[in-house]
Enzyme design. Structure first.
Site, PDB file in Angstrom:
ATOM      1  N   SER A 160       0.852  -1.198   0.000  1.00 29.01           N
ATOM      2  CA  SER A 160       0.000   0.000   0.000  1.00 29.01           C
ATOM      3  C   SER A 160       0.882   1.240   0.000  1.00 29.01           C
ATOM      4  O   SER A 160       2.019   1.203   0.486  1.00 29.01           O
ATOM      5  CB  SER A 160      -0.869   0.003   1.260  1.00 29.01           C
ATOM      6  OG  SER A 160      -1.607   1.198   1.348  1.00 29.01           O
ATOM      7  N   TYR A 173      -1.937  -1.011  10.226  1.00 24.51           N
ATOM      8  CA  TYR A 173      -2.041  -1.230   8.769  1.00 24.51           C
ATOM      9  C   TYR A 173      -0.787  -0.690   8.080  1.00 24.51           C
ATOM     10  O   TYR A 173      -0.142  -1.387   7.302  1.00 24.51           O
ATOM     11  CB  TYR A 173      -3.297  -0.529   8.245  1.00 24.51           C
ATOM     12  CG  TYR A 173      -3.553  -0.731   6.770  1.00 24.51           C
ATOM     13  CD1 TYR A 173      -4.180  -1.885   6.303  1.00 24.51           C
ATOM     14  CD2 TYR A 173      -3.170   0.232   5.836  1.00 24.51           C
ATOM     15  CE1 TYR A 173      -4.417  -2.063   4.943  1.00 24.51           C
ATOM     16  CE2 TYR A 173      -3.405   0.056   4.476  1.00 24.51           C
ATOM     17  CZ  TYR A 173      -4.030  -1.093   4.040  1.00 24.51           C
ATOM     18  OH  TYR A 173      -4.262  -1.271   2.695  1.00 24.51           O
TER      19      TYR A 173
HETATM   20  P1  NAD Z   1     -11.316  -5.878  -0.023  1.00 24.50           P
HETATM   21  O1  NAD Z   1     -11.797  -5.825   1.361  1.00 24.50           O
HETATM   22  O2  NAD Z   1     -12.303  -5.941  -1.125  1.00 24.50           O
HETATM   23  O3  NAD Z   1     -10.289  -7.085  -0.224  1.00 24.50           O
HETATM   24  C1  NAD Z   1      -9.598  -7.708   0.815  1.00 24.50           C
HETATM   25  C2  NAD Z   1      -9.876  -9.186   0.713  1.00 24.50           C
HETATM   26  O4  NAD Z   1      -9.037  -9.869   1.657  1.00 24.50           O
HETATM   27  C3  NAD Z   1     -11.331  -9.522   1.039  1.00 24.50           C
HETATM   28  O5  NAD Z   1     -11.865 -10.308   0.000  1.00 24.50           O
HETATM   29  C4  NAD Z   1     -11.230 -10.287   2.345  1.00 24.50           C
HETATM   30  O6  NAD Z   1     -12.217 -11.297   2.450  1.00 24.50           O
HETATM   31  C5  NAD Z   1      -9.834 -10.889   2.235  1.00 24.50           C
HETATM   32  N1  NAD Z   1      -9.295 -11.259   3.532  1.00 24.50           N
HETATM   33  C6  NAD Z   1      -9.224 -10.490   4.631  1.00 24.50           C
HETATM   34  N2  NAD Z   1      -8.706 -11.205   5.644  1.00 24.50           N
HETATM   35  C7  NAD Z   1      -8.436 -12.443   5.167  1.00 24.50           C
HETATM   36  C8  NAD Z   1      -7.896 -13.622   5.724  1.00 24.50           C
HETATM   37  N3  NAD Z   1      -7.546 -13.688   7.022  1.00 24.50           N
HETATM   38  N4  NAD Z   1      -7.739 -14.698   4.944  1.00 24.50           N
HETATM   39  C9  NAD Z   1      -8.119 -14.651   3.643  1.00 24.50           C
HETATM   40  N5  NAD Z   1      -8.651 -13.575   3.051  1.00 24.50           N
HETATM   41  C10 NAD Z   1      -8.801 -12.485   3.810  1.00 24.50           C
HETATM   42  O7  NAD Z   1     -10.395  -4.610  -0.218  1.00 24.50           O
HETATM   43  P2  NAD Z   1      -9.428  -4.187  -1.404  1.00 24.50           P
HETATM   44  O8  NAD Z   1      -9.430  -2.722  -1.381  1.00 24.50           O
HETATM   45  O9  NAD Z   1      -9.745  -4.913  -2.659  1.00 24.50           O
HETATM   46  O10 NAD Z   1      -8.016  -4.682  -0.838  1.00 24.50           O
HETATM   47  C11 NAD Z   1      -7.177  -5.619  -1.492  1.00 24.50           C
HETATM   48  C12 NAD Z   1      -5.758  -5.377  -1.046  1.00 24.50           C
HETATM   49  O11 NAD Z   1      -5.349  -4.082  -1.488  1.00 24.50           O
HETATM   50  C13 NAD Z   1      -5.568  -5.395   0.457  1.00 24.50           C
HETATM   51  O12 NAD Z   1      -4.333  -6.012   0.768  1.00 24.50           O
HETATM   52  C14 NAD Z   1      -5.528  -3.928   0.816  1.00 24.50           C
HETATM   53  O13 NAD Z   1      -4.828  -3.688   2.003  1.00 24.50           O
HETATM   54  C15 NAD Z   1      -4.797  -3.378  -0.401  1.00 24.50           C
HETATM   55  N6  NAD Z   1      -4.965  -1.941  -0.642  1.00 24.50           N
HETATM   56  C16 NAD Z   1      -6.178  -1.415  -0.979  1.00 24.50           C
HETATM   57  C17 NAD Z   1      -6.287  -0.045  -1.220  1.00 24.50           C
HETATM   58  C18 NAD Z   1      -7.570   0.612  -1.605  1.00 24.50           C
HETATM   59  O14 NAD Z   1      -7.592   1.848  -1.752  1.00 24.50           O
HETATM   60  N7  NAD Z   1      -8.661  -0.102  -1.814  1.00 24.50           N
HETATM   61  C19 NAD Z   1      -5.150   0.773  -1.111  1.00 24.50           C
HETATM   62  C20 NAD Z   1      -3.944   0.190  -0.768  1.00 24.50           C
HETATM   63  C21 NAD Z   1      -3.856  -1.168  -0.541  1.00 24.50           C
END
Ligand code: NAD
Length: 278
Positions: A160, A173
């Site tokens: 991130s 985080y």
């Molecule tokens: P999201 O919540 O849609 O995706 C996260 C996924 O991880 C979910 O499907 C959830 O069920 C799964 N998950 C959580 N804990 C888990 C576990 N213990 N075991 C298995 N699966 C698990 O959110 P997103 O925005 O699509 O995030 C995806 C990735 O991108 C994450 O790592 C998040 O930190 C990172 N991220 C997102 C953003 C953003 O702006 N959306 C920015 C930076 C980083």
């Protein structure tokens, strides 16, 4: 584009929510002819977080939709990346269905216990955040690399922007994602001799349910509205908009493909210019 990804086998954690980055990655790889393993928590009831998780029904529906649409093999498999036991069970199912894994996207991520400063942060929530975001990447990589050793491969860890710039009141985080960036670099050096490249992607603001949840939380905390928070955020982004999961998926496909054959150990920002580094 990326024709070398045809018939590759890709495992993506955190791919079980249609709105998420992992699902967009699964779609992109399927479009390019890769076979996809959708791995997610699958049992929202026990998750104990404010955010939603991918459910088994949603995972199965994603796997069926992409399998039917792109004529690739798909598998939806339950995993909790904080549990070596469930990772072991996932690998048994993967081995029953595929001979190798070519690409691993360590994308599962979560945050617990926010908003809180370091001095008020609940210790269990802090540990749990690390357990999913950082230790989850370690555990799943440890399990998958033996299935990559023979043919080489590419590992893409979703870190991130928050792993590079302090995210206030979301310390666990931010620090866990900084750990993912260093873990990426250690793995890249250790695995280069096995022809396995390892890179991290560092999304900025990407419109998923996690991002919406963040705007809701901020609005509540600051006594403003979701729209106001989103507008303020857009003003801090040179490109003036929030990114889409598809734009992150495009970067994952690039890092998985031969188009990035000399790229390893990097942490690449996808943030509309919100972070610029020398
Ligand atoms: P999201 O919540 O849609 O995706 C996260 C996924 O991880 C979910 O499907 C959830 O069920 C799964 N998950 C959580 N804990 C888990 C576990 N213990 N075991 C298995 N699966 C698990 O959110 P997103 O925005 O699509 O995030 C995806 C990735 O991108 C994450 O790592 C998040 O930190 C990172 N991220 C997102 C953003 C953003 O702006 N959306 C920015 C930076 C980083």
């Amino acid at each position: 584009m990326h024709t070398d990804l045809k018939d590759k086998v890709v495992l993506i954690t955190g791919a079980g929510k249609k709105s998420g980055i992992g699902c967009a990655m699964a779609k992109k790889f399927a479009e390019l002819g890769s076979h996809i393993i959708i791995a997610d928590y699958g049992n929202a009831k026990n998750f104990n977080a404010d955010m939603e998780t991918g459910t088994m029904d949603e995972m199965k529906s994603i796997a069926k939709e992409f399998g039917d649409q792109y004529h690739v093999k798909t598998l939806a498999v339950n995993v909790d990346v904080t549990s070596s036991d469930t990772i072991g069970k996932m690998m048994t199912r993967v081995r029953d269905n595929f001979e190798r894994i070519d690409i691993l996207c360590n994308n599962a991520g979560a945050t617990f216990g926010v908003p809180n400063g370091i001095h008020t942060y609940d210790e269990t929530a802090w540990m749990k955040t690390f357990d999913v975001n950082l230790h989850g990447v370690f555990r799943v990589s440890k399990a998958v690399v033996p299935m990559m050793e023979e043919n080489g491969g590419s590992i893409i860890n979703t870190a991130s922007r928050a792993g590079k710039v302090p995210a206030l009141f979301n310390g666990a985080y931010a620090v866990s994602k900084a750990g993912v960036i260093m873990l990426t670099k250690v793995m890249a050096k250790e695995l280069a001799g096995l022809n396995i490249r390892v890179n991290a992607i560092c999304p900025g603001q990407i419109m998923t349910s996690l991002e919406k949840w963040r705007f809701e939380l901020e609005a509540k905390f600051l006594g403003t509205s979701v729209e106001e928070q989103e507008k303020k955020m857009c003003e801090s982004i040179p490109m003036g908009r929030i990114g889409s999961p598809d734009e992150v998926a495009d970067m994952a496909a690039f890092l998985a493909s031969d188009a990035s054959s000399y790229v390893t150990g990097q942490a690449i920002n996808i943030c509309g210019g919100q972070l610029m580094e020398l």
